[in-house]
Design a protein around this motif. Structure first.
Motif, PDB file in Angstrom:
ATOM      1  N   ILE A 191       0.865  -1.302   0.014  1.00 31.92           N
ATOM      2  CA  ILE A 191      -0.149  -0.059  -0.013  1.00 31.92           C
ATOM      3  C   ILE A 191       0.783   1.298  -0.039  1.00 31.92           C
ATOM      4  O   ILE A 191       1.781   1.404   0.895  1.00 31.92           O
ATOM      5  N   ALA A 192       0.620   2.198  -0.876  1.00 26.48           N
ATOM      6  CA  ALA A 192       1.258   3.392  -0.777  1.00 26.48           C
ATOM      7  C   ALA A 192       0.159   4.383  -0.620  1.00 26.48           C
ATOM      8  O   ALA A 192      -0.649   4.835  -1.079  1.00 26.48           O
ATOM      9  N   LEU A 193       0.115   5.130   0.752  1.00 26.15           N
ATOM     10  CA  LEU A 193      -0.912   5.867   1.340  1.00 26.15           C
ATOM     11  C   LEU A 193      -0.793   7.281   0.942  1.00 26.15           C
ATOM     12  O   LEU A 193       0.293   8.118   1.229  1.00 26.15           O
ATOM     13  N   GLU A 194      -1.583   7.669   0.065  1.00 22.25           N
ATOM     14  CA  GLU A 194      -1.352   9.042  -0.748  1.00 22.25           C
ATOM     15  C   GLU A 194      -1.997  10.209  -0.004  1.00 22.25           C
ATOM     16  O   GLU A 194      -1.642  11.239  -0.029  1.00 22.25           O
ATOM     17  N   LEU A 195      -3.227   9.930   0.701  1.00 19.18           N
ATOM     18  CA  LEU A 195      -3.912  10.970   1.348  1.00 19.18           C
ATOM     19  C   LEU A 195      -4.667  10.267   2.529  1.00 19.18           C
ATOM     20  O   LEU A 195      -5.329   8.938   2.458  1.00 19.18           O
ATOM     21  N   VAL A 196      -4.812  10.972   3.574  1.00 13.62           N
ATOM     22  CA  VAL A 196      -5.887  10.687   4.565  1.00 13.62           C
ATOM     23  C   VAL A 196      -6.796  11.766   4.756  1.00 13.62           C
ATOM     24  O   VAL A 196      -6.377  13.146   4.833  1.00 13.62           O
ATOM     25  N   THR A 197      -8.157  11.359   4.708  1.00 16.05           N
ATOM     26  CA  THR A 197      -9.299  12.353   4.777  1.00 16.05           C
ATOM     27  C   THR A 197     -10.029  11.844   6.268  1.00 16.05           C
ATOM     28  O   THR A 197     -10.250  10.745   6.595  1.00 16.05           O
ATOM     29  N   THR A 198     -10.612  13.154   6.924  1.00 18.90           N
ATOM     30  CA  THR A 198     -11.157  12.637   8.209  1.00 18.90           C
ATOM     31  C   THR A 198     -12.566  13.092   8.261  1.00 18.90           C
ATOM     32  O   THR A 198     -12.758  13.839   7.255  1.00 18.90           O
ATOM     33  N   VAL A 199     -13.385  12.411   8.811  1.00 20.29           N
ATOM     34  CA  VAL A 199     -14.943  12.564   8.849  1.00 20.29           C
ATOM     35  C   VAL A 199     -15.613  12.541  10.349  1.00 20.29           C
ATOM     36  O   VAL A 199     -15.110  11.812  11.142  1.00 20.29           O
ATOM     37  N   ASN A 200     -16.828  13.151  10.411  1.00 22.88           N
ATOM     38  CA  ASN A 200     -17.386  13.167  11.748  1.00 22.88           C
ATOM     39  C   ASN A 200     -18.072  11.688  11.907  1.00 22.88           C
ATOM     40  O   ASN A 200     -18.516  11.119  10.897  1.00 22.88           O
ATOM     41  N   GLY A 201     -17.598  10.984  13.010  1.00 22.99           N
ATOM     42  CA  GLY A 201     -18.089   9.760  13.347  1.00 22.99           C
ATOM     43  C   GLY A 201     -18.154   9.239  14.749  1.00 22.99           C
ATOM     44  O   GLY A 201     -18.782   9.530  15.446  1.00 22.99           O
ATOM     45  N   ASN A 202     -16.852   8.513  14.810  1.00 25.91           N
ATOM     46  CA  ASN A 202     -16.450   8.093  16.190  1.00 25.91           C
ATOM     47  C   ASN A 202     -16.495   9.236  17.105  1.00 25.91           C
ATOM     48  O   ASN A 202     -16.550   9.461  18.301  1.00 25.91           O
ATOM     49  N   THR A 203     -15.837  10.731  16.714  1.00 25.72           N
ATOM     50  CA  THR A 203     -15.724  11.767  17.124  1.00 25.72           C
ATOM     51  C   THR A 203     -15.897  13.023  16.347  1.00 25.72           C
ATOM     52  O   THR A 203     -16.347  12.587  15.346  1.00 25.72           O
ATOM     53  N   ASP A 204     -15.842  14.049  16.883  1.00 26.21           N
ATOM     54  CA  ASP A 204     -16.241  15.350  15.834  1.00 26.21           C
ATOM     55  C   ASP A 204     -14.816  15.255  14.809  1.00 26.21           C
ATOM     56  O   ASP A 204     -13.655  14.784  15.304  1.00 26.21           O
ATOM     57  N   VAL A 205     -15.210  15.862  13.856  1.00 24.40           N
ATOM     58  CA  VAL A 205     -14.300  15.983  12.704  1.00 24.40           C
ATOM     59  C   VAL A 205     -12.822  16.948  13.029  1.00 24.40           C
ATOM     60  O   VAL A 205     -11.669  16.343  12.723  1.00 24.40           O
ATOM     61  N   ASP A 206     -12.964  17.670  14.020  1.00 23.21           N
ATOM     62  CA  ASP A 206     -11.680  18.431  14.436  1.00 23.21           C
ATOM     63  C   ASP A 206     -11.010  17.545  15.397  1.00 23.21           C
ATOM     64  O   ASP A 206      -9.605  17.739  15.413  1.00 23.21           O
ATOM     65  N   THR A 207     -11.730  16.866  16.287  1.00 29.74           N
ATOM     66  CA  THR A 207     -10.952  15.926  17.139  1.00 29.74           C
ATOM     67  C   THR A 207     -10.337  14.764  16.391  1.00 29.74           C
ATOM     68  O   THR A 207      -9.140  14.280  16.441  1.00 29.74           O
ATOM     69  N   ALA A 208     -11.063  14.274  15.222  1.00 31.09           N
ATOM     70  CA  ALA A 208     -10.617  13.352  14.376  1.00 31.09           C
ATOM     71  C   ALA A 208      -9.354  13.669  13.551  1.00 31.09           C
ATOM     72  O   ALA A 208      -8.228  13.171  13.511  1.00 31.09           O
ATOM     73  N   THR A 209      -9.170  14.779  13.273  1.00 31.43           N
ATOM     74  CA  THR A 209      -8.273  15.552  12.470  1.00 31.43           C
ATOM     75  C   THR A 209      -6.938  15.684  13.516  1.00 31.43           C
ATOM     76  O   THR A 209      -5.834  15.185  12.768  1.00 31.43           O
ATOM     77  N   ALA A 210      -7.160  16.359  14.333  1.00 31.03           N
ATOM     78  CA  ALA A 210      -5.880  16.325  15.560  1.00 31.03           C
ATOM     79  C   ALA A 210      -5.406  15.047  15.950  1.00 31.03           C
ATOM     80  O   ALA A 210      -4.106  14.857  15.970  1.00 31.03           O
ATOM     81  N   LEU A 211      -6.225  14.153  16.197  1.00 31.29           N
ATOM     82  CA  LEU A 211      -5.822  12.616  16.222  1.00 31.29           C
ATOM     83  C   LEU A 211      -5.121  12.056  15.232  1.00 31.29           C
ATOM     84  O   LEU A 211      -3.951  11.234  15.558  1.00 31.29           O
ATOM     85  N   THR A 212      -5.514  12.210  14.172  1.00 26.34           N
ATOM     86  CA  THR A 212      -4.869  11.601  12.873  1.00 26.34           C
ATOM     87  C   THR A 212      -3.512  12.220  13.006  1.00 26.34           C
ATOM     88  O   THR A 212      -2.588  11.413  12.741  1.00 26.34           O
ATOM     89  N   LEU A 213      -3.325  13.661  12.901  1.00 24.44           N
ATOM     90  CA  LEU A 213      -2.006  13.897  12.821  1.00 24.44           C
ATOM     91  C   LEU A 213      -1.311  13.920  13.810  1.00 24.44           C
ATOM     92  O   LEU A 213       0.184  13.530  13.515  1.00 24.44           O
ATOM     93  N   GLU A 214      -1.629  13.737  15.185  1.00 24.26           N
ATOM     94  CA  GLU A 214      -0.828  13.459  16.341  1.00 24.26           C
ATOM     95  C   GLU A 214      -0.221  11.830  15.922  1.00 24.26           C
ATOM     96  O   GLU A 214       1.055  11.654  16.044  1.00 24.26           O
ATOM     97  N   LEU A 215      -1.159  11.029  15.540  1.00 26.98           N
ATOM     98  CA  LEU A 215      -0.773   9.392  15.283  1.00 26.98           C
ATOM     99  C   LEU A 215       0.272   9.552  14.098  1.00 26.98           C
ATOM    100  O   LEU A 215       1.140   8.645  14.319  1.00 26.98           O
ATOM    101  N   LEU A 216       0.101  10.085  13.070  1.00 32.36           N
ATOM    102  CA  LEU A 216       1.147  10.328  12.110  1.00 32.36           C
ATOM    103  C   LEU A 216       2.426  10.639  12.573  1.00 32.36           C
ATOM    104  O   LEU A 216       3.556  10.073  12.326  1.00 32.36           O
TER     105      LEU A 216
END
Length: 314
Positions: free
Chosen positions: A30-55
């Motif tokens: 797999i070559a991961l080219e893009l990650v997008t975030t969406v409202n779901g498990n949490t609000d989208v701002d939190t999901a975005t911040a946590l995604t960037l933190e995990l990366l």
């Protein structure tokens, strides 16, 4: 392209989405080219911040992340979440997730696989923006739905991702894309035990220890709030990522699938494996398959694939 409502790193939140991101980065196929975030498990701002933190924790801070939909298509209900105080808030790339999806697929027609492991709002918006989006994809893999059973939960009759935005799921099912659907029928069979999570938490490897700590906490949360006595949690989202390079781990059946948007049955998948269909008067009217549904999984082979790839992460 991974579309995610990531919550790993927030106390009391599900963790399988974080493992899905890690597996997408670790799998050499797999070559991961893009990650997008969406409202779901949490609000989208939190999901975005946590995604960037995990990366950042995974040593891949340069993977582009674009913030997506804040709420479902039709029903104005946004999830709420909380960001831990020790998480650094980093800025995602400019723009919106749906537009970024369309741009990447237009630039690489027939080459991009989208793996959607949250509500399908961003994918549905991309379909609205570009009529050619669906046919320009290489493939679409979706973690969502229940096809051979039901949730047995009147408060959430459909699987969570589909229940959150059933209108988006309907748009995907009507788009002409024959997606691979990885639902609860198979994802509930692949699990991490609490003892395994505690061993991970004691690791000297940064991501392994972090993920183990939050996995043990999530299992404890499930045991306390939802499922008394449970000692494990399901790896829903990583199984969908594994399906990209290891579709052989799963058993697939073609079907014609529709989704209910009614209140009482919100998010319930109507799965017709015979593709018999019917007209308004109930007479038979054959329907073309619009989904490939996972109905079986080789648990041992998934575990091997999952753990061997995670070993490559520091």
């Amino acid at each position: 392209m991974l579309d995610v409502d990531l919550a790993m790193g927030a106390p009391g939140s599900d963790i399988d989405d974080g493992f899905a991101l890690a597996l997408a980065l670790a799998d050499p196929g797999i070559a991961l080219e893009l990650v997008t975030t969406v409202n779901g498990n949490t609000d989208v701002d939190t999901a975005t911040a946590l995604t960037l933190e995990l990366l950042q924790r995974l040593g891949k801070p340069d993977v582009p992340v674009v913030r997506g939909a804040t709420r479902p298509l039709v029903r104005p209900r946004a999830r709420q979440g909380s960001l831990p105080a020790d998480v650094t808030v980093r800025e995602p790339r400019e723009g919106s997730a749906a537009v970024a999806m369309v741009d990447l697929v237009r630039a690489n027609p027939g080459e991009i696989t989208v793996v959607a492991v949250g509500p399908l709002t961003n994918v549905a918006l991309a379909l609205r923006i570009d009529p050619d989006f669906a046919e320009s994809l290489k493939s679409l893999v979706i973690m969502g739905g229940v096809f051979e059973g039901q949730t047995n939960n009147a408060a959430m009759p459909g699987e969570f991702n589909i229940w959150c935005d059933p209108e988006a799921a309907a748009a995907v099912l009507d788009s002409g894309v024959k997606a691979n659907w990885v639902g609860l029928d198979v994802t509930l069979q692949v699990r991490i035990e609490r003892e395994q999570a505690l061993r991970m938490a004691a690791s000297e490897r940064q991501f392994t220890a972090f993920a183990g700590e939050y996995t043990a906490a999530w299992i404890d949360h499930l045991a306390e709030i939802d499922e008394p006595g449970i000692t494990s949690c399901a790896m829903h989202d990583p199984l969908a990522v594994a399906a990209v390079t290891r579709p052989d781990i799963l058993v697939w059946r073609d079907a014609h699938v529709a989704v209910s948007t009614a209140d009482v049955t919100r998010g319930v998948m109507v799965c017709d494996f015979r593709c018999a269909g019917s007209g308004p008067d109930g007479t038979p009217r054959p329907a073309e398959p619009n989904a490939s549904v996972a109905v079986g999984v080789d648990v041992a082979e998934f575990n091997k694939h999952f753990l061997e790839n995670l070993e490559a992460i520091a």
